[in-house]
Design an enzyme around this catalytic site. Structure first.
Site, PDB file in Angstrom:
ATOM      1  N   ASP A 313      35.720  31.964  43.094  1.00 15.90           N
ATOM      2  CA  ASP A 313      35.089  32.941  43.967  1.00 15.90           C
ATOM      3  C   ASP A 313      33.984  33.627  43.181  1.00 15.90           C
ATOM      4  OD1 ASP A 313      34.522  34.503  46.107  1.00 15.90           O
ATOM      5  OD2 ASP A 313      36.386  35.646  46.091  1.00 15.90           O
ATOM      6  N   ASP A 549      41.740  36.064  43.784  1.00 12.61           N
ATOM      7  CA  ASP A 549      42.399  37.345  43.544  1.00 12.61           C
ATOM      8  C   ASP A 549      42.680  38.110  44.828  1.00 12.61           C
ATOM      9  OD1 ASP A 549      39.861  38.027  44.279  1.00 12.61           O
ATOM     10  OD2 ASP A 549      39.441  39.308  42.544  1.00 12.61           O
ATOM     11  N   ASP A 553      42.585  34.242  49.605  1.00 11.27           N
ATOM     12  CA  ASP A 553      42.618  33.060  48.735  1.00 11.27           C
ATOM     13  C   ASP A 553      43.974  32.365  48.735  1.00 11.27           C
ATOM     14  OD1 ASP A 553      39.984  33.472  47.767  1.00 11.27           O
ATOM     15  OD2 ASP A 553      40.732  34.995  46.383  1.00 11.27           O
TER      16      ASP A 553
END
Length: 793
Positions: A313, A549, A553
């Protein structure tokens, strides 16, 4: 579990505490005494008894016990020399697992889920396992719901995908049920716990986010299991046939028959191979734990070493977690600068700081004009906006593509200008209806654009340079504007960062399948798309690692071959992942990859030593059966060879630094490395037996000569696999060689080493000379075969 079962009341007196005061200390104590706490049903790690049992009560240990009893019965105590090795193996396994349990349990406690709870009128944080029935808990975005509860105040959006498989967000208001195993996407609420501990869903699911798929093993462990199973099946019939042939057909004494059979069986058992793999993984997990990397699942150490695609990410991985407001650009002259700042301050004041964006807005816009909010909606990861409704007006802030809709073209050039510089742009505007957290029915009237930025992590370029050098492809998967993400990726030094696409244009599985192989940067990605990207990459034959995180996700983390979470992120992401970076430092990833490569490469090298003995023993045992001869060596001689040409060098070499790329399949590599030495052993020992019989050399002389020949070949293969040599490896080789010679000289009786006749010495010297070219040419042949298999793979 059926819904009716969930709704069944627990037969205890309920306490309806005020949500502002919560339970009192005396009520907490009472609940604890009643056993109504939230402790999990199952222990998260093995108990001490389970560790001891797993290392002691094994199939091969049972075989060794039977063998020991047979040797004791026939009075062959000298041949029990293998027992110290077996006991040492078991003790090493137990000690290492206990040490690992101690380290990992301590770090797990530091990283254990915690929950905010109201008690005695104060908000405190306690471990989730210490919650009790009727506690008033506070849930915020990113929190995992740790026990079944009912909302008593506030509104939240909840994702129940871990329970239902559906990723849709569900709005929960007072009176609605919160199921353990789901998690908060946005908003804040207070809830009363209805079912805790063994009564809640969490005990039955043990949270899908924390579970690994039952029976799933890494390629290395699967390969070792096949080898061990094959040996375990083969030793029984071969052992019986050897004993029957020696005792009933060749009419040897029962002692000689047992010794012959035991020597063959011991040679076929890879007693240290599986243990070496387990110990290597355990020690690696401990080393990573000391470096603040928590390993939930040890197989991921190997998997990460084989990864060729890493999905990351933008926020928290490439950039710092903290987001800041860089500028505010008015959309028109209709609103003055002071009015815009006042609107944004009122908007921010009405929202909870439950995500990085809102936290940045609240820090920057802190001068409210006094407007009173009558309703709010938290940020929706699906529809990319949050809203506040004041007395007569509703305002929305979110991704321009989602909130401006058909009006995006009017402002696209201005937005792209900032996006190309790596900024994140949010559109703030007035909405004609009342937002409900779902898709907006019309475009907002823009008031201004808020320009946000995340600084690039200082060590990010170096980290991504490492992965590029190691042949690991990076895929940046983000919910932000693809132009912005692409620019940030370029600044971080990610290869091919200019190849980007807007994920909103990927509406079919075939489009996703094509895009994941063509593009590096993906913007405007939804949680479900992240999962599809991971699946598409795996179908394309890639070994995929996923870092994350946030709650958005978790679905992708679950499907990745190896999942890595930042501890500073959401609870559910940290628990779903196989690895957790406890300091949220992405620069630790090269160390984790290097640790995995060291384990796999060294086990390929060291493991081949074990397989040499196994292949040789199986072939020689079959030859003994086919030609009706007694197995030529004794158990104590096999033990001597095992210690100095297999056990000790394999153990020490398995911990040497090794960052080489992993090529080919584990089982193919290990067999092709072992076969040259095993066949060399078979050829020269077979020749020694054949010509020994021709020249009337006695069986004890042949046994001693065979031991010496196998020791020479063993030292050759140790020397070969130790290349390139350094002082440490050369020291290991010299130590093992000296130890072997000393044992043959000073403990000759213990290891059945006898003086040889002149004829036997001459044969032994000749075959020792032949061994070197035989091993060299066989190695060249099998190296070509190995390179062919690697090329094919």
């Amino acid at each position: 579990m059926k819904t009716s079962e969930f709704r069944e009341a627990i037969d205890y007196k309920r306490i309806k505490a005020d949500y502002d005061k919560g339970l009192s200390s005396s009520q907490i104590k009472q609940r604890m005494e009643e056993g109504l706490d939230n402790k999990p049903v199952e222990s998260p790690s093995k108990t001490v008894k389970e560790i001891i049992a797993d290392n002691v009560f094994t199939y091969f240990n049972l075989i060794f016990v039977i063998i020991s009893v047979l040797l004791i019965v026939v009075g062959s105590y000298r041949d029990l020399t293998f027992m110290p090795v077996i006991i040492a193996n078991a003790l090493i396994g137990i000690i290492q697992e206990l040490r690992s349990k101690s380290v990992l349990d301590k770090i797990s406690v530091l990283n254990a889920p915690v929950t905010s709870v109201v008690r005695d009128g104060e908000v405190i944080t306690v471990p989730s396992k210490d919650l009790v029935l009727d506690d008033i808990v506070i849930f915020k975005a990113g929190n995992q719901i740790c026990a079944d509860a009912i909302v008593v105040d506030g509104n939240v959006s909840v994702n129940e995908s871990l329970l239902t498989g559906e990723s849709d967000e569900i709005t929960k208001k007072p009176g609605d049920t919160l199921m353990s195993g789901s998690y908060i996407v946005s908003g804040t609420c207070r809830a009363r716990l209805e079912k805790v501990g063994r009564h809640s869903y969490i005990s039955k699911l043990t949270l899908q986010a924390k579970k690994t798929r039952k029976g799933e093993q890494s390629e290395m462990i699967r390969s070792l299991n096949r080898i061990v199973k094959f040996a375990g099946v083969a030793i029984i019939p071969i052992g019986f046939i050897l004993f029957y042939q020696a005792f009933y057909i060749n009419h040897y004494t029962i002692k000689e028959s047992v010794q012959s059979m035991v020597a063959a069986v011991i040679g076929m058992i890879p007693e240290g191979l599986f243990l070496l793999a387990s110990v290597s993984l355990v020690i690696s997990a401990m080393k990573l734990a000391i470096n603040k990397v928590l390993v939930h699942d040890m197989k991921c150490i190997e998997t990460l070493a084989r990864v060729d695609v890493l999905c990351v990410d933008k926020t928290g991985t490439i950039t710092e977690n903290e987001m800041t407001v860089s500028d505010v650009i008015r959309a028109s002259e209709e609103y003055s600068e002071d009015t815009v700042l006042g609107l944004l301050s009122d908007f921010a004041a009405a929202q909870d700081a439950d995500n990085q964006t809102m936290n940045a807005l609240k820090k920057h816009f802190h001068r409210p004009a006094g407007r009173i909010a009558i309703s709010t909606t938290g940020f929706s990861s699906e529809f990319k906006y949050s809203s506040v409704t004041f007395d007569r007006e509703a305002f929305v802030i979110g991704a321009p593509e989602f909130v401006l809709k058909e009006r995006l073209a009017e402002y696209k050039e201005r937005i792209d200008e900032f996006s190309r510089k790596g900024y994140r742009v949010l559109a703030f505007g007035k909405y004609s209806g009342i937002p409900d957290g779902k898709e907006l029915l019309s475009a907002v009237d823009p008031v201004c654009f808020v320009i946000l930025s995340n600084p690039i992590r200082e060590n990010a370029p170096e980290t991504f340079r490492y992965f590029a050098e190691q042949g690991v492809e990076i895929k940046v998967i983000s919910g932000d504007n693809p132009v912005t993400v692409s620019e940030v990726a370029k600044q971080a030094g990610i290869k091919n960062a200019g190849e980007y696409i807007d994920a909103t244009t990927l509406n079919t599985d075939s489009a996703i399948k094509d895009a994941v192989t063509r593009y590096t940067v993906f913007g405007r990605v939804t949680p479900e798309q992240k999962r599809k990207f991971v699946r598409a990459l795996k179908k394309a034959g890639k070994t995929v690692a996923m870092t994350g995180d946030g709650v958005n996700d978790v679905l992708a983390l679950k499907d990745a071959d190896c999942s890595v979470a930042m501890a500073s992120g959401s609870d559910v992401a940290a628990q779903a992942a196989q690895l957790v970076l406890l300091e949220s430092d992405f620069s630790k990833m090269p160390d984790v990859v290097a640790e995995g490569r060291k384990v796999v490469n060294n086990l390929e090298r060291s493991g081949s030593l074990f397989i040499v003995k196994n292949i040789f023993s199986i072939i020689l045992a079959i030859m003994s059966i086919c030609f009706g001869m007694k197995y030529p060596m004794e158990p104590s001689q096999i033990s001597l060879i095992s210690v100095f040409t297999i056990g000790l060098p394999a153990f020490f070499l398995s911990f040497m630094p090794n960052k080489d790329l992993i090529r080919g399949r584990f089982i193919t590599n290990i067999l092709l490395k072992a076969l040259p030495a095993a066949l060399t052993d078979v050829i020269i020992v077979g020749a020694m037996i054949y010509f020994g019989n021709i020249f009337s050399v006695g069986p004890t002389d042949i046994a001693t000569a065979s031991t010496i020949l196998m020791s020479i070949v063993g030292m050759m293969i140790v020397y070969q696999i130790s290349k390139p040599l350094d002082v440490y490896k050369l020291g290991i080789w010299i130590f093992c060689g000296v130890g072997l010679v000393c044992c043959m000289i000073f403990f000759s009786d213990l290891f059945a080493i006898t003086s040889m006749s002149n004829r036997c010495i001459i044969l032994c010297v000749n075959f020792s000379i032949i061994a070197e070219p035989c091993l060299r040419y066989l190695t060249l042949i099998f190296r070509k075969v190995r390179n062919f298999f690697i090329k094919e793979a």
